[in-house]
Design an enzyme around this catalytic site. Sequence first.
Site, PDB file in Angstrom:
ATOM      1  CE  LYS A  15       3.059   4.288  -2.137  1.00  0.00           C
ATOM      2  NZ  LYS A  15       2.917   3.315  -1.031  1.00  0.00           N
ATOM      3  NE  ARG A  90      -1.426   8.022  -0.498  1.00  0.00           N
ATOM      4  CZ  ARG A  90      -0.402   7.464   0.120  1.00  0.00           C
ATOM      5  NH1 ARG A  90      -0.593   6.578   1.043  1.00  0.00           N
ATOM      6  NH2 ARG A  90       0.805   7.857  -0.166  1.00  0.00           N
ATOM      7  NE  ARG A 129       9.703   3.357   5.305  1.00  0.00           N
ATOM      8  CZ  ARG A 129       8.588   3.631   4.642  1.00  0.00           C
ATOM      9  NH1 ARG A 129       8.564   3.554   3.326  1.00  0.00           N
ATOM     10  NH2 ARG A 129       7.505   3.941   5.298  1.00  0.00           N
ATOM     11  NE  ARG A 163       7.475   7.482   6.049  1.00  0.00           N
ATOM     12  CZ  ARG A 163       6.804   7.143   4.954  1.00  0.00           C
ATOM     13  NH1 ARG A 163       7.442   6.957   3.817  1.00  0.00           N
ATOM     14  NH2 ARG A 163       5.504   6.985   4.999  1.00  0.00           N
ATOM     15  NE  ARG A 174       2.185   4.795   6.460  1.00  0.00           N
ATOM     16  CZ  ARG A 174       3.414   4.318   6.669  1.00  0.00           C
ATOM     17  NH1 ARG A 174       3.850   4.084   7.898  1.00  0.00           N
ATOM     18  NH2 ARG A 174       4.191   4.068   5.659  1.00  0.00           N
TER      19      ARG A 174
HETATM   20  P1  AP5 Z   1       9.202   1.678   0.276  1.00  0.00           P
HETATM   21  O1  AP5 Z   1       9.703   1.607  -1.125  1.00  0.00           O
HETATM   22  O2  AP5 Z   1       9.691   2.749   1.132  1.00  0.00           O
HETATM   23  O3  AP5 Z   1       7.596   1.579   0.287  1.00  0.00           O
HETATM   24  P2  AP5 Z   1       6.492   2.627  -0.133  1.00  0.00           P
HETATM   25  O4  AP5 Z   1       5.496   1.901  -0.971  1.00  0.00           O
HETATM   26  O5  AP5 Z   1       7.104   3.840  -0.708  1.00  0.00           O
HETATM   27  O6  AP5 Z   1       5.823   2.877   1.278  1.00  0.00           O
HETATM   28  P3  AP5 Z   1       5.468   4.231   2.033  1.00  0.00           P
HETATM   29  O7  AP5 Z   1       5.468   3.904   3.466  1.00  0.00           O
HETATM   30  O8  AP5 Z   1       6.310   5.351   1.571  1.00  0.00           O
HETATM   31  O9  AP5 Z   1       3.990   4.424   1.541  1.00  0.00           O
HETATM   32  P4  AP5 Z   1       2.903   5.261   2.243  1.00  0.00           P
HETATM   33  O10 AP5 Z   1       1.892   5.273   1.183  1.00  0.00           O
HETATM   34  O11 AP5 Z   1       2.453   4.774   3.535  1.00  0.00           O
HETATM   35  O12 AP5 Z   1       3.650   6.630   2.597  1.00  0.00           O
HETATM   36  P5  AP5 Z   1       3.790   8.002   1.808  1.00  0.00           P
HETATM   37  O13 AP5 Z   1       5.099   8.566   2.130  1.00  0.00           O
HETATM   38  O14 AP5 Z   1       3.399   7.852   0.422  1.00  0.00           O
HETATM   39  O15 AP5 Z   1       9.539   0.258   0.950  1.00  0.00           O
HETATM   40  C1  AP5 Z   1       9.205  -0.020   2.303  1.00  0.00           C
HETATM   41  C2  AP5 Z   1      10.318  -0.852   2.959  1.00  0.00           C
HETATM   42  O16 AP5 Z   1      10.363  -2.147   2.372  1.00  0.00           O
HETATM   43  C3  AP5 Z   1      11.731  -0.274   2.783  1.00  0.00           C
HETATM   44  O17 AP5 Z   1      12.472  -0.528   3.948  1.00  0.00           O
HETATM   45  C4  AP5 Z   1      12.300  -1.054   1.585  1.00  0.00           C
HETATM   46  O18 AP5 Z   1      13.714  -1.147   1.654  1.00  0.00           O
HETATM   47  C5  AP5 Z   1      11.620  -2.390   1.732  1.00  0.00           C
HETATM   48  N1  AP5 Z   1      11.273  -3.011   0.431  1.00  0.00           N
HETATM   49  C6  AP5 Z   1      10.810  -2.391  -0.681  1.00  0.00           C
HETATM   50  N2  AP5 Z   1      10.546  -3.288  -1.664  1.00  0.00           N
HETATM   51  C7  AP5 Z   1      10.855  -4.508  -1.136  1.00  0.00           C
HETATM   52  C8  AP5 Z   1      10.811  -5.850  -1.660  1.00  0.00           C
HETATM   53  N3  AP5 Z   1      10.385  -6.104  -2.921  1.00  0.00           N
HETATM   54  N4  AP5 Z   1      11.186  -6.853  -0.841  1.00  0.00           N
HETATM   55  C9  AP5 Z   1      11.612  -6.602   0.438  1.00  0.00           C
HETATM   56  N5  AP5 Z   1      11.683  -5.377   0.982  1.00  0.00           N
HETATM   57  C10 AP5 Z   1      11.315  -4.334   0.201  1.00  0.00           C
HETATM   58  O19 AP5 Z   1       2.658   8.865   2.571  1.00  0.00           O
HETATM   59  C11 AP5 Z   1       2.843   9.202   3.913  1.00  0.00           C
HETATM   60  C12 AP5 Z   1       1.633   9.921   4.458  1.00  0.00           C
HETATM   61  O20 AP5 Z   1       1.444  11.152   3.742  1.00  0.00           O
HETATM   62  C13 AP5 Z   1       0.295   9.186   4.308  1.00  0.00           C
HETATM   63  O21 AP5 Z   1       0.069   8.280   5.363  1.00  0.00           O
HETATM   64  C14 AP5 Z   1      -0.683  10.362   4.339  1.00  0.00           C
HETATM   65  O22 AP5 Z   1      -0.849  10.840   5.655  1.00  0.00           O
HETATM   66  C15 AP5 Z   1       0.058  11.420   3.540  1.00  0.00           C
HETATM   67  N6  AP5 Z   1      -0.232  11.304   2.107  1.00  0.00           N
HETATM   68  C16 AP5 Z   1       0.636  10.965   1.114  1.00  0.00           C
HETATM   69  N7  AP5 Z   1       0.006  10.939  -0.071  1.00  0.00           N
HETATM   70  C17 AP5 Z   1      -1.285  11.274   0.174  1.00  0.00           C
HETATM   71  C18 AP5 Z   1      -2.431  11.385  -0.644  1.00  0.00           C
HETATM   72  N8  AP5 Z   1      -2.375  11.166  -1.973  1.00  0.00           N
HETATM   73  N9  AP5 Z   1      -3.598  11.747  -0.051  1.00  0.00           N
HETATM   74  C19 AP5 Z   1      -3.673  11.987   1.272  1.00  0.00           C
HETATM   75  N10 AP5 Z   1      -2.635  11.870   2.105  1.00  0.00           N
HETATM   76  C20 AP5 Z   1      -1.443  11.515   1.566  1.00  0.00           C
HETATM   77 MG    MG Z   2       7.234   5.875  -0.145  1.00  0.00          MG
END
Ligand code: AP5
Ligand code: MG
Length: 218
Positions: A15, A90, A129, A163, A174
């Site tokens: 994402k 989510r 990552r 992270r 997660r």
């Molecule tokens: P990356 O692009 O960073 O992936 P991402 O989908 O953004 O993953 P996140 O870990 O950020 O998602 P998340 O939902 O767990 O965390 P968030 O910060 O939203 O890519 C990942 C890795 O893969 C990178 O190293 C990249 O280089 C590599 N990559 C990418 N695409 C690739 C490809 N095609 N091929 C190969 N490699 C690739 O949320 C964090 C926390 O916040 C949650 O756990 C929760 O506690 C809280 N939170 C956030 N939003 C909410 C919500 N709406 N409700 C409740 N709690 C929430």
């Molecule tokens: Mg992200």
Amino acid sequence: MSLNLILMGLPGAGKGTQAQYIVEKFNIPHISTGDMFREAISNETPMGLKAKEFTDKGNLVPDEVTNGIVKDRLGKDDTDSGYLLDGYPRTLDQANALGEMSDELDKPLDAVIYIDVDPNILTDRLTGRFICKKCGATYHKLYHMPKVEGTCDVCGGHEFFQREDDKPEAVKNRLDVNIKMNTPLISYYKERNLLYNVDGNKNIDDVWQEVDKVLSNL
Ligand code: AP5
Ligand code: MG
Ligand code: ZN
């Protein structure tokens, strides 16, 4: 013309990575609830201290907190010409709350892009990552190294971090938590004819080609 989007996908689906390309090309603000929580945590605000209890372990922050910050953010003028929500909603409660606030603000959704990835490869993506300290650009030790080792492609920074929730114990929880919430949300947006599925198992450039094609045809 405005472009109001949700980017959905399991942790590690890509994402944040695709969001960087989308906001650059379509010139809309990137609204990542995860990034907002991490910022509040590093600033040690009351909301941040509360959120940290949940994010560190990979649990969801309570809906009322999350809905509140998104509502404030979408109320700002810079979303008049569009927005990209990353990682929100989510839960069905959040999806309903977003429906209400986007109606109230007259900023209705145009599309939900779902980055579909085999859950078996996500652990690898998350534990490999690393992120630029200065600008937040995301890299991977196998799949996306900076062009010059040790130097951020985007800002030239030299410091990177991992992270807290990318540690193996948190990653497992997660993934479990998010997989459980995923199916009903997908159905929710499918029923509303807003869902576009993109194959996120391919490499970063190929995924972007697909995302770009969907958005350019809207
Ligand atoms: P990356 O692009 O960073 O992936 P991402 O989908 O953004 O993953 P996140 O870990 O950020 O998602 P998340 O939902 O767990 O965390 P968030 O910060 O939203 O890519 C990942 C890795 O893969 C990178 O190293 C990249 O280089 C590599 N990559 C990418 N695409 C690739 C490809 N095609 N091929 C190969 N490699 C690739 O949320 C964090 C926390 O916040 C949650 O756990 C929760 O506690 C809280 N939170 C956030 N939003 C909410 C919500 N709406 N409700 C409740 N709690 C929430
Ligand atoms: Mg992200
Ligand atoms: Zn950087």
